[in-house]
Design a protein around this motif. Structure first.
Motif, PDB file in Angstrom:
ATOM      1  N   LEU A  96      38.060  45.514  44.180  1.00 13.91           N
ATOM      2  CA  LEU A  96      38.611  44.192  43.829  1.00 13.91           C
ATOM      3  C   LEU A  96      38.059  43.648  42.511  1.00 13.91           C
ATOM      4  O   LEU A  96      38.513  42.597  42.031  1.00 13.91           O
ATOM      5  CB  LEU A  96      38.308  43.199  44.954  1.00 13.91           C
ATOM      6  CG  LEU A  96      38.933  43.523  46.317  1.00 13.91           C
ATOM      7  CD1 LEU A  96      38.485  42.512  47.355  1.00 13.91           C
ATOM      8  CD2 LEU A  96      40.455  43.537  46.217  1.00 13.91           C
ATOM      9  N   ARG A  97      37.106  44.309  41.953  1.00 16.76           N
ATOM     10  CA  ARG A  97      36.500  43.777  40.743  1.00 16.76           C
ATOM     11  C   ARG A  97      37.482  43.700  39.569  1.00 16.76           C
ATOM     12  O   ARG A  97      37.359  42.851  38.684  1.00 16.76           O
ATOM     13  CB  ARG A  97      35.291  44.625  40.341  1.00 16.76           C
ATOM     14  CG  ARG A  97      34.136  44.487  41.328  1.00 16.76           C
ATOM     15  CD  ARG A  97      32.923  45.278  40.878  1.00 16.76           C
ATOM     16  NE  ARG A  97      31.823  45.101  41.846  1.00 16.76           N
ATOM     17  CZ  ARG A  97      30.611  45.647  41.713  1.00 16.76           C
ATOM     18  NH1 ARG A  97      30.356  46.397  40.634  1.00 16.76           N
ATOM     19  NH2 ARG A  97      29.696  45.448  42.632  1.00 16.76           N
ATOM     20  N   LEU A 137      38.707  35.562  48.971  1.00 16.82           N
ATOM     21  CA  LEU A 137      38.159  35.815  47.647  1.00 16.82           C
ATOM     22  C   LEU A 137      37.861  34.490  46.944  1.00 16.82           C
ATOM     23  O   LEU A 137      38.679  33.572  46.933  1.00 16.82           O
ATOM     24  CB  LEU A 137      39.146  36.624  46.803  1.00 16.82           C
ATOM     25  CG  LEU A 137      39.488  38.026  47.318  1.00 16.82           C
ATOM     26  CD1 LEU A 137      40.533  38.670  46.416  1.00 16.82           C
ATOM     27  CD2 LEU A 137      38.230  38.884  47.390  1.00 16.82           C
ATOM     28  N   VAL A 156      31.176  41.625  45.124  1.00 21.78           N
ATOM     29  CA  VAL A 156      32.616  41.905  45.219  1.00 21.78           C
ATOM     30  C   VAL A 156      32.822  43.416  45.365  1.00 21.78           C
ATOM     31  O   VAL A 156      32.221  44.204  44.616  1.00 21.78           O
ATOM     32  CB  VAL A 156      33.334  41.398  43.946  1.00 21.78           C
ATOM     33  CG1 VAL A 156      34.825  41.746  44.006  1.00 21.78           C
ATOM     34  CG2 VAL A 156      33.131  39.897  43.806  1.00 21.78           C
ATOM     35  N   THR A 196      37.387  32.134  43.746  1.00 17.41           N
ATOM     36  CA  THR A 196      38.124  32.123  42.477  1.00 17.41           C
ATOM     37  C   THR A 196      37.209  32.208  41.269  1.00 17.41           C
ATOM     38  O   THR A 196      37.604  32.708  40.213  1.00 17.41           O
ATOM     39  CB  THR A 196      38.977  30.845  42.377  1.00 17.41           C
ATOM     40  OG1 THR A 196      38.127  29.710  42.547  1.00 17.41           O
ATOM     41  CG2 THR A 196      40.060  30.836  43.454  1.00 17.41           C
ATOM     42  N   LEU A 211      39.019  34.709  39.084  1.00 14.60           N
ATOM     43  CA  LEU A 211      40.035  35.513  39.764  1.00 14.60           C
ATOM     44  C   LEU A 211      41.371  35.333  39.056  1.00 14.60           C
ATOM     45  O   LEU A 211      41.827  34.216  38.828  1.00 14.60           O
ATOM     46  CB  LEU A 211      40.152  35.075  41.230  1.00 14.60           C
ATOM     47  CG  LEU A 211      41.103  35.895  42.107  1.00 14.60           C
ATOM     48  CD1 LEU A 211      40.608  37.350  42.224  1.00 14.60           C
ATOM     49  CD2 LEU A 211      41.212  35.264  43.499  1.00 14.60           C
ATOM     50  N   ASP A 212      41.988  36.451  38.654  1.00 15.50           N
ATOM     51  CA  ASP A 212      43.256  36.421  37.934  1.00 15.50           C
ATOM     52  C   ASP A 212      44.388  36.323  38.940  1.00 15.50           C
ATOM     53  O   ASP A 212      44.733  37.305  39.601  1.00 15.50           O
ATOM     54  CB  ASP A 212      43.393  37.683  37.084  1.00 15.50           C
ATOM     55  CG  ASP A 212      44.605  37.618  36.174  1.00 15.50           C
ATOM     56  OD1 ASP A 212      45.195  36.530  36.074  1.00 15.50           O
ATOM     57  OD2 ASP A 212      44.947  38.647  35.564  1.00 15.50           O
ATOM     58  N   LEU A 213      44.955  35.099  39.072  1.00 20.27           N
ATOM     59  CA  LEU A 213      45.982  34.856  40.075  1.00 20.27           C
ATOM     60  C   LEU A 213      47.339  34.674  39.419  1.00 20.27           C
ATOM     61  O   LEU A 213      47.471  33.980  38.407  1.00 20.27           O
ATOM     62  CB  LEU A 213      45.639  33.604  40.892  1.00 20.27           C
ATOM     63  CG  LEU A 213      44.317  33.663  41.680  1.00 20.27           C
ATOM     64  CD1 LEU A 213      44.052  32.332  42.340  1.00 20.27           C
ATOM     65  CD2 LEU A 213      44.377  34.770  42.731  1.00 20.27           C
ATOM     66  N   GLU A 226      40.311  42.589  39.651  1.00 21.94           N
ATOM     67  CA  GLU A 226      41.123  41.373  39.767  1.00 21.94           C
ATOM     68  C   GLU A 226      40.470  40.176  39.070  1.00 21.94           C
ATOM     69  O   GLU A 226      41.062  39.100  39.008  1.00 21.94           O
ATOM     70  CB  GLU A 226      41.364  41.042  41.246  1.00 21.94           C
ATOM     71  CG  GLU A 226      42.036  42.155  42.034  1.00 21.94           C
ATOM     72  CD  GLU A 226      43.412  42.501  41.480  1.00 21.94           C
ATOM     73  OE1 GLU A 226      44.097  41.570  40.995  1.00 21.94           O
ATOM     74  OE2 GLU A 226      43.785  43.679  41.517  1.00 21.94           O
ATOM     75  N   TYR A 227      39.268  40.366  38.573  1.00 17.30           N
ATOM     76  CA  TYR A 227      38.557  39.251  37.925  1.00 17.30           C
ATOM     77  C   TYR A 227      38.545  39.443  36.405  1.00 17.30           C
ATOM     78  O   TYR A 227      38.492  40.569  35.907  1.00 17.30           O
ATOM     79  CB  TYR A 227      37.114  39.168  38.432  1.00 17.30           C
ATOM     80  CG  TYR A 227      37.009  38.595  39.829  1.00 17.30           C
ATOM     81  CD1 TYR A 227      36.780  37.237  40.023  1.00 17.30           C
ATOM     82  CD2 TYR A 227      37.123  39.421  40.954  1.00 17.30           C
ATOM     83  CE1 TYR A 227      36.675  36.714  41.303  1.00 17.30           C
ATOM     84  CE2 TYR A 227      37.031  38.905  42.240  1.00 17.30           C
ATOM     85  CZ  TYR A 227      36.793  37.546  42.414  1.00 17.30           C
ATOM     86  OH  TYR A 227      36.692  37.010  43.675  1.00 17.30           O
TER      87      TYR A 227
END
Length: 262
Positions: A17-18, A3, A13, A5, A30-32, A20-21
């Motif tokens: 998974l969308r 993915l 995407v 960032t 990307l929210d990590l 997660e952003y």
């Protein structure tokens, strides 16, 4: 699939998974969780802190160098100075007397230049203090002696031109005094005696006109040379004063800033 960032959009995407952003400033980031302990991030932070410390050390060294170099003479020989310093620290062989003398002369020239600047500043301030103290003391003494305010500038100029008024220090205090044939005399006493002399009488208030009289009994109610406050000099009375008493006439003219031409 790895993915990315940061993305400009989420078109490529997968839908799952969308979420997660997060959109930040027009970008999708990307929210990590736990990003600070990621090996790559840790290495970058370590390198950044190391560079910041290096920058601080360089800035400190630069400031120290500027402080050391400030005020050095134009002909200062840095190589010779470093060589002498190394010799003093036992890191270099002894230099010749000529090299040592060269460094000493450079440092002495800088020292002498600094002293000369300080002496010049002290002399300037001392001269200003002397002038103000003498002028103030003389002005006060003339007032106490009853000198006419209209003639006061002329009286001050006359007394100062004699060159006897000076400022002296006594027990840490400064005072104005006058050197006379009888020895030093307080300024106030000197001016009081002067105001009663033939020279000083014409400057005293209410006595100026009465003193300026001759055999005919004519009296001047003011100074015939005075042109202040719209007055017109009285040529007739000027001639009368000159013929009756040239010395007093000269003093009266000088009292109002007129240079006698007779």
């Amino acid at each position: 699939m790895a993915l990315k960032t940061v993305l400009d959009n989420l078109d490529d995407v997968p839908e799952a998974l969308r979420a997660e952003y997060k959109e930040i400033d027009g970008k999708f980031v990307l929210d990590l969780d736990g990003i600070d302990v990621h090996p790559t991030v840790v290495n970058l932070k370590t390198a950044h802190e190391r560079q910041k410390q290096t920058n601080r050390t360089l800035q400190s060294d630069l400031t120290a160098a500027r402080t050391r170099l400030e005020g050095l003479p134009d002909d200062f020989d840095a190589d010779a100075y470093e060589a002498l310093q190394a010799q003093a620290e036992g890191k270099a062989p002894a230099k010749t007397d000529e090299q040592v003398a060269q460094i000493r002369q450079q440092l002495e020239r800088k020292h002498q230049a600094d002293l000369a600047k300080k002496d010049e500043r002290i002399n300037t301030l001392t001269g200003a203090v002397n002038k103000l103290s003498i002028d103030d003391g003389l002005s006060k003494a003339l007032d106490e002696a009853g000198v006419d305010p209209a003639f006061k500038p002329g009286a001050m100029a006359l007394l100062k031109s004699k060159g006897a008024v000076k400022l002296v220090e006594e027990d840490g205090h400064f005072k104005a005094q006058v050197d006379t044939d009888m020895g030093p005399m307080p300024l106030g006493s000197y001016v009081k005696d002067w105001s009663g002399s033939e020279e000083g009488k014409i400057y005293v208030k209410k006595a100026t006109g009465g003193d300026a009289q001759g055999g005919t009994g004519a009296r001047f109610t003011d100074n015939p040379w005075d042109s202040s406050n719209g007055k017109k000099p009285n040529l007739t009375k000027q001639q009368q004063a000159i013929s009756e008493n040239p010395t007093k006439a000269r003093q009266m003219a000088q009292a109002v800033g007129v240079t006698p031409n007779w």
